[in-house]
Scaffold this active site. Structure first.
Site, PDB file in Angstrom:
ATOM      1  N   ASN A  51      22.195  46.857   6.389  1.00  0.00           N
ATOM      2  CA  ASN A  51      23.400  46.937   5.568  1.00  0.00           C
ATOM      3  C   ASN A  51      23.829  45.544   5.138  1.00  0.00           C
ATOM      4  O   ASN A  51      23.620  44.555   5.847  1.00  0.00           O
ATOM      5  CB  ASN A  51      24.528  47.694   6.280  1.00  0.00           C
ATOM      6  CG  ASN A  51      25.026  47.058   7.559  1.00  0.00           C
ATOM      7  OD1 ASN A  51      24.242  46.607   8.393  1.00  0.00           O
ATOM      8  ND2 ASN A  51      26.341  47.038   7.742  1.00  0.00           N
ATOM      9  N   GLU A  53      27.265  43.933   3.571  1.00  0.00           N
ATOM     10  CA  GLU A  53      28.663  44.138   3.199  1.00  0.00           C
ATOM     11  C   GLU A  53      29.086  43.174   2.097  1.00  0.00           C
ATOM     12  O   GLU A  53      28.409  42.185   1.808  1.00  0.00           O
ATOM     13  CB  GLU A  53      29.566  43.964   4.425  1.00  0.00           C
ATOM     14  CG  GLU A  53      29.350  45.028   5.455  1.00  0.00           C
ATOM     15  CD  GLU A  53      30.276  44.906   6.655  1.00  0.00           C
ATOM     16  OE1 GLU A  53      30.332  45.871   7.416  1.00  0.00           O
ATOM     17  OE2 GLU A  53      30.927  43.857   6.842  1.00  0.00           O
ATOM     18  N   CYS A  62      24.494  50.272   2.193  1.00  0.00           N
ATOM     19  CA  CYS A  62      24.067  50.777   3.499  1.00  0.00           C
ATOM     20  C   CYS A  62      22.605  50.422   3.761  1.00  0.00           C
ATOM     21  O   CYS A  62      21.822  50.212   2.840  1.00  0.00           O
ATOM     22  CB  CYS A  62      24.219  52.289   3.554  1.00  0.00           C
ATOM     23  SG  CYS A  62      25.904  52.896   3.450  1.00  0.00           S
ATOM     24  N   GLU A  64      20.187  52.341   4.839  1.00  0.00           N
ATOM     25  CA  GLU A  64      19.243  53.342   4.356  1.00  0.00           C
ATOM     26  C   GLU A  64      18.930  53.126   2.875  1.00  0.00           C
ATOM     27  O   GLU A  64      17.770  53.161   2.463  1.00  0.00           O
ATOM     28  CB  GLU A  64      19.798  54.758   4.561  1.00  0.00           C
ATOM     29  CG  GLU A  64      20.056  55.108   6.009  1.00  0.00           C
ATOM     30  CD  GLU A  64      21.455  54.754   6.508  1.00  0.00           C
ATOM     31  OE1 GLU A  64      21.912  55.406   7.456  1.00  0.00           O
ATOM     32  OE2 GLU A  64      22.098  53.833   5.949  1.00  0.00           O
ATOM     33  N   CYS A  97      25.152  58.257   5.898  1.00  0.00           N
ATOM     34  CA  CYS A  97      26.295  58.759   5.135  1.00  0.00           C
ATOM     35  C   CYS A  97      25.798  59.682   4.018  1.00  0.00           C
ATOM     36  O   CYS A  97      24.605  59.755   3.729  1.00  0.00           O
ATOM     37  CB  CYS A  97      27.117  57.596   4.562  1.00  0.00           C
ATOM     38  SG  CYS A  97      26.354  56.745   3.153  1.00  0.00           S
ATOM     39  N   CYS A 100      23.730  57.980   1.215  1.00  0.00           N
ATOM     40  CA  CYS A 100      22.364  57.660   1.645  1.00  0.00           C
ATOM     41  C   CYS A 100      21.510  58.925   1.721  1.00  0.00           C
ATOM     42  O   CYS A 100      20.343  58.919   1.324  1.00  0.00           O
ATOM     43  CB  CYS A 100      22.384  56.943   2.990  1.00  0.00           C
ATOM     44  SG  CYS A 100      23.012  55.260   2.859  1.00  0.00           S
TER      45      CYS A 100
END
Length: 141
Positions: A51, A53, A62, A64, A97, A100
């Site tokens: 990930n 940010e 993310c 994934e 999530c 993803c």
């Protein structure tokens, strides 16, 4: 779409380990929630992502999706994902999530497994279980 071959215990272990290693490379200065993902591709190779940010939280990527973008970049848009593993350095429950899951669905059979930490162990669910009503039409690859 052809069904995925079963993932062996050795492949699962390698995938989970690779996801954990990828988490160490995460850029998470705001949440300190460092996540890694590892994709087992149909050709047997493993591609990882972490990930990343951003101060503008909506721009955060993310792990994934980071791994999927890397896989497409390195292996081309016809690559197929046979399995996914997610890990984090916080030892928290964390399945992929919804965003993803939807992105993975572009490149993954609904029966393919997704491994993720849940209640102190590694859980396995098919992508179809995690995303029962995904958006769009699946394309034959």
């Amino acid at each position: 779409m052809r069904p995925s071959a079963p993932v062996t215990p050795a492949q699962q272990a390698a995938l989970v380990a690779a996801a954990g290693e990828a988490a160490a490379h995460a850029y998470a200065p705001y949440s300190n929630f460092r996540v890694g993902a590892a994709l087992l591709l149909g050709d047997g190779s493993i591609v990882t992502g972490a990930n990343v940010e951003n101060a503008s939280y909506g721009l955060t990527l993310c792990a994934e999706r980071s791994a999927v973008v890397r896989a497409v970049t390195e292996h081309g848009p016809s690559m197929r994902i046979a399995a996914v593993a997610v890990a984090n350095l916080n030892h928290a429950d964390s399945s992929p999530c919804g965003a993803c899951r939807q992105v993975m669905a572009e490149f993954m059979d609904p029966a393919a497994p997704v491994f993720f930490p849940q209640q102190g162990s590694v859980q396995s669910r098919s992508l179809g279980e995690l995303l029962p009503f995904g958006f769009g039409v699946r394309h034959e690859r």
